[in-house]
Design a protein around this motif. Structure first.
Motif, PDB file in Angstrom:
ATOM      1  N   ARG A 100      -9.877  -3.289  12.876  1.00 51.62           N
ATOM      2  CA  ARG A 100      -9.953  -3.037  11.693  1.00 51.62           C
ATOM      3  C   ARG A 100     -11.229  -3.167  11.080  1.00 51.62           C
ATOM      4  N   TYR A 149      -4.418   2.425   6.601  1.00 54.10           N
ATOM      5  CA  TYR A 149      -5.269   1.843   5.500  1.00 54.10           C
ATOM      6  C   TYR A 149      -4.512   0.556   4.778  1.00 54.10           C
ATOM      7  N   TYR A 150      -5.266  -0.550   4.853  1.00 54.61           N
ATOM      8  CA  TYR A 150      -4.838  -1.572   4.085  1.00 54.61           C
ATOM      9  C   TYR A 150      -5.595  -2.301   2.895  1.00 54.61           C
ATOM     10  N   CYS A 151      -5.063  -2.836   2.024  1.00 55.17           N
ATOM     11  CA  CYS A 151      -5.895  -3.511   1.127  1.00 55.17           C
ATOM     12  C   CYS A 151      -5.658  -5.248   1.381  1.00 55.17           C
ATOM     13  N   GLY A 194       0.449  -1.561   5.259  1.00 51.98           N
ATOM     14  CA  GLY A 194      -0.428  -0.456   5.143  1.00 51.98           C
ATOM     15  C   GLY A 194       0.173   0.782   4.816  1.00 51.98           C
ATOM     16  N   ASP A 204     -11.408   9.759   9.609  1.00 52.29           N
ATOM     17  CA  ASP A 204     -10.860   8.993   8.700  1.00 52.29           C
ATOM     18  C   ASP A 204      -9.342   8.529   9.129  1.00 52.29           C
ATOM     19  N   TRP A 215     -10.529  -2.269   0.457  1.00 52.41           N
ATOM     20  CA  TRP A 215      -9.740  -1.737   1.441  1.00 52.41           C
ATOM     21  C   TRP A 215     -10.324  -1.522   2.863  1.00 52.41           C
ATOM     22  N   TYR A 216      -9.473  -1.757   3.694  1.00 48.63           N
ATOM     23  CA  TYR A 216      -9.916  -1.704   5.221  1.00 48.63           C
ATOM     24  C   TYR A 216      -8.989  -0.440   5.886  1.00 48.63           C
ATOM     25  N   ARG A 217      -9.384  -0.074   7.101  1.00 45.32           N
ATOM     26  CA  ARG A 217      -8.637   0.794   7.874  1.00 45.32           C
ATOM     27  C   ARG A 217      -8.659   0.406   9.355  1.00 45.32           C
ATOM     28  N   GLU A 236       0.742  -1.524   0.134  1.00 53.00           N
ATOM     29  CA  GLU A 236      -0.210  -0.037   0.016  1.00 53.00           C
ATOM     30  C   GLU A 236       0.877   1.259   0.144  1.00 53.00           C
ATOM     31  N   VAL A 295     -13.805  -0.844   4.344  1.00 50.12           N
ATOM     32  CA  VAL A 295     -14.100   0.652   4.083  1.00 50.12           C
ATOM     33  C   VAL A 295     -14.842   0.316   2.678  1.00 50.12           C
TER      34      VAL A 295
END
Length: 117
Positions: A45, A93-95, A110, A89, A36-38, A6, A48
């Motif tokens: 976690r 952030y991770y995918c 991330g 926000d 996408w996660y956060r 990321e 998103v």
């Protein structure tokens, strides 16, 4: 084992924009859905946004109308365009995989997004 890298995070003022990128490797990218996660400090976690292999998208309520997920199958990359950013926000952030189809794989490092004046 699929890998995620990321990038694109940073410090931005409220109301600003960022575009995150996630390079996905060691998998057949175009046939799968991605998300996408956060994770904010002290919180779990959360998912998103998701995008299916056909390009259908879905968002958690808190980001609808502000975030846009997209994918480039030629570059094996997933994007998250984030507009009208708010302090809430702020998170890493991770995918990863779309959890509605397959469980998440090992997480990447991330990218930190900080929204602050």
């Amino acid at each position: 084992q699929v890998q995620f890298v990321e990038s694109g995070g940073g410090l931005v003022q409220p109301g600003g924009s960022l575009r995150l990128s996630c390079a996905v490797s060691r998998t057949i990218f175009n046939i799968y859905g991605w998300g996408w996660y956060r994770q904010a400090p002290g919180k779990q976690r959360e998912l998103v946004a998701t995008i299916t292999s056909r390009g259908s998208t879905d968002y958690t309520d808190s980001v609808k109308g502000r975030f846009t997920i997209s994918r480039d199958n030629n570059k094996n990359t997933v994007y998250l365009q984030m507009n009208s950013l708010k302090p809430e926000d702020t998170a890493v952030y991770y995918c990863n995989r779309d959890p509605r189809r397959r469980p998440p794989a090992s997480w990447g490092q991330g990218t930190q997004v900080t929204v602050s004046s």
